[in-house]
Design a protein around this motif. Sequence first.
Motif, PDB file in Angstrom:
ATOM      1  N   GLU A  30       9.488  -3.452  33.487  1.00  0.00           N
ATOM      2  CA  GLU A  30       8.561  -3.896  34.453  1.00  0.00           C
ATOM      3  C   GLU A  30       7.384  -3.025  34.273  1.00  0.00           C
ATOM      4  OE1 GLU A  30      11.480  -5.537  37.960  1.00  0.00           O
ATOM      5  OE2 GLU A  30      10.248  -3.952  38.404  1.00  0.00           O
ATOM      6  N   GLN A  31       6.073  -3.602  33.908  1.00  0.00           N
ATOM      7  CA  GLN A  31       4.983  -2.664  33.659  1.00  0.00           C
ATOM      8  C   GLN A  31       3.916  -2.402  35.208  1.00  0.00           C
ATOM      9  OE1 GLN A  31       4.470  -0.880  31.106  1.00  0.00           O
ATOM     10  NE2 GLN A  31       6.106  -1.816  29.822  1.00  0.00           N
ATOM     11  N   ASP A  32       3.431  -1.511  35.165  1.00  0.00           N
ATOM     12  CA  ASP A  32       2.830  -0.934  36.130  1.00  0.00           C
ATOM     13  C   ASP A  32       1.282  -0.203  35.765  1.00  0.00           C
ATOM     14  OD1 ASP A  32       0.999  -0.030  38.366  1.00  0.00           O
ATOM     15  OD2 ASP A  32       3.118  -0.129  39.811  1.00  0.00           O
ATOM     16  N   ASN A  33       0.260  -0.661  35.680  1.00  0.00           N
ATOM     17  CA  ASN A  33      -1.037   0.175  35.059  1.00  0.00           C
ATOM     18  C   ASN A  33      -1.367   1.408  35.773  1.00  0.00           C
ATOM     19  OD1 ASN A  33      -1.668  -1.949  33.329  1.00  0.00           O
ATOM     20  ND2 ASN A  33      -3.134  -2.764  34.409  1.00  0.00           N
ATOM     21  N   LEU A  34      -0.638   1.485  37.083  1.00  0.00           N
ATOM     22  CA  LEU A  34      -0.858   2.732  37.687  1.00  0.00           C
ATOM     23  C   LEU A  34       0.516   3.470  37.808  1.00  0.00           C
ATOM     24  CD1 LEU A  34      -2.845   1.335  40.752  1.00  0.00           C
ATOM     25  CD2 LEU A  34      -3.606   2.235  38.662  1.00  0.00           C
ATOM     26  N   SER A  35       1.467   3.473  36.715  1.00  0.00           N
ATOM     27  CA  SER A  35       2.442   4.320  36.950  1.00  0.00           C
ATOM     28  C   SER A  35       2.380   5.740  36.903  1.00  0.00           C
ATOM     29  CB  SER A  35       3.607   3.742  35.712  1.00  0.00           C
ATOM     30  OG  SER A  35       2.861   3.986  34.282  1.00  0.00           O
ATOM     31  N   PHE A  36       1.286   6.061  36.205  1.00  0.00           N
ATOM     32  CA  PHE A  36       0.775   7.642  36.028  1.00  0.00           C
ATOM     33  C   PHE A  36      -0.507   7.637  36.238  1.00  0.00           C
ATOM     34  CE2 PHE A  36       4.908   7.735  33.505  1.00  0.00           C
ATOM     35  CZ  PHE A  36       5.617   8.609  34.460  1.00  0.00           C
ATOM     36  N   LEU A  37      -1.033   8.488  36.900  1.00  0.00           N
ATOM     37  CA  LEU A  37      -2.634   8.651  37.226  1.00  0.00           C
ATOM     38  C   LEU A  37      -2.935   9.953  36.511  1.00  0.00           C
ATOM     39  CD1 LEU A  37      -2.649   7.118  40.843  1.00  0.00           C
ATOM     40  CD2 LEU A  37      -3.188   6.129  38.490  1.00  0.00           C
ATOM     41  N   LYS A  38      -2.298  10.912  36.157  1.00  0.00           N
ATOM     42  CA  LYS A  38      -2.802  12.176  35.514  1.00  0.00           C
ATOM     43  C   LYS A  38      -1.935  12.433  34.188  1.00  0.00           C
ATOM     44  CE  LYS A  38      -4.337  14.442  39.578  1.00  0.00           C
ATOM     45  NZ  LYS A  38      -4.492  15.632  40.368  1.00  0.00           N
TER      46      LYS A  38
END
Length: 343
Positions: A98-106
């Motif tokens: 399951e992909q999420d564009n906001l899985s990591f933010l740094k």
Amino acid sequence: MQLYNNLSAKERAALIKEAGQERLTISFYKYAQIGNPQLFRNHLFIHWNELEVLGRIYVAHEGINAQLSVPAENFEAFKKHLDSITFLENVRLNIAIEQDNLSFLKLKIKVRKKILADGLNDSTFDVTNKGVHVGAEKFNELIEDPNTILVDMRNHYESEIGHFKNAITPDVDTFRDSLDIIEKDLADYKEDKKLVMYCTGGIRCEKASAYYKHKGFKQVYQLEGGIIDYARQVEEKKLENKFLGKNFVFDHRRSERITDDVIANCHQCGKPCDTHVNCANEACHLLFIQCEECAKKMDDCCSDKCKEIHALPYEEQKKLRKGKGASNKIFKKGRSEVLKFKR
């Protein structure tokens, strides 16, 4: 030369949304001898920052453990860079279901003593004498064998929302806690049983299998690529999926669904639920399972006390937090007396 983040998570999230590019969430690890972890860390940051890679990566003398996301359009360039590093050429990449564009933010690349906190003295045993790696098909065969003992090498809050059928799921907070407990509980089976282990992506089993062989277990197996790659294989090969529920992951998604089974319960009301959240009171931040009804009733908090604090003006909340260190002992995962329905 930039070697560290210069954007906040909020700023990065806004840029990702504005760009509208699909991102891939990926994890991989590799045990290898790295002479200068700090130099290697800086090398990775320079190249990966240019490719807009974000994530949490640990580097040590013993290797690398990476969980990250990369723009889909930059994946080939990212893979090419990995292949340019001798010990990472053709390394197995676990790509999220399951992909999420906001899985990591740094982009956080940290030098550690170890890439996995296992508490082991590696000089006391042969860490290269590992168990037999098996794919999904062989794994399914093994766990149906009555001579097999299947062990989940993850922590209690991970296995609570998803695990393989008939697996032993130790009630532990950390990986290092599980090693001696499992050995003690299975001491009578070292000679005649097949010890089969699994974890999220494979890294915990990599070290544990060598440790248990050192401790006298004769038949040791581990699931290659962990639950992440198992889910991919059963889909591609049309195999029976013997996993139940969700796979806990260590990014903003918190989990990815493997099957429709809901095997956990809301920690506040007890109804079937497998959604992990963090308490909205930043001074608490407790990880727990909460259904939508309780989230609304409790204002996303774990207790009435936290709900009261969360309702205060932000500056007052900051004053209450002043002087209190944010440690793992404070941010306990899924353990609290306020969680009445925590199993």
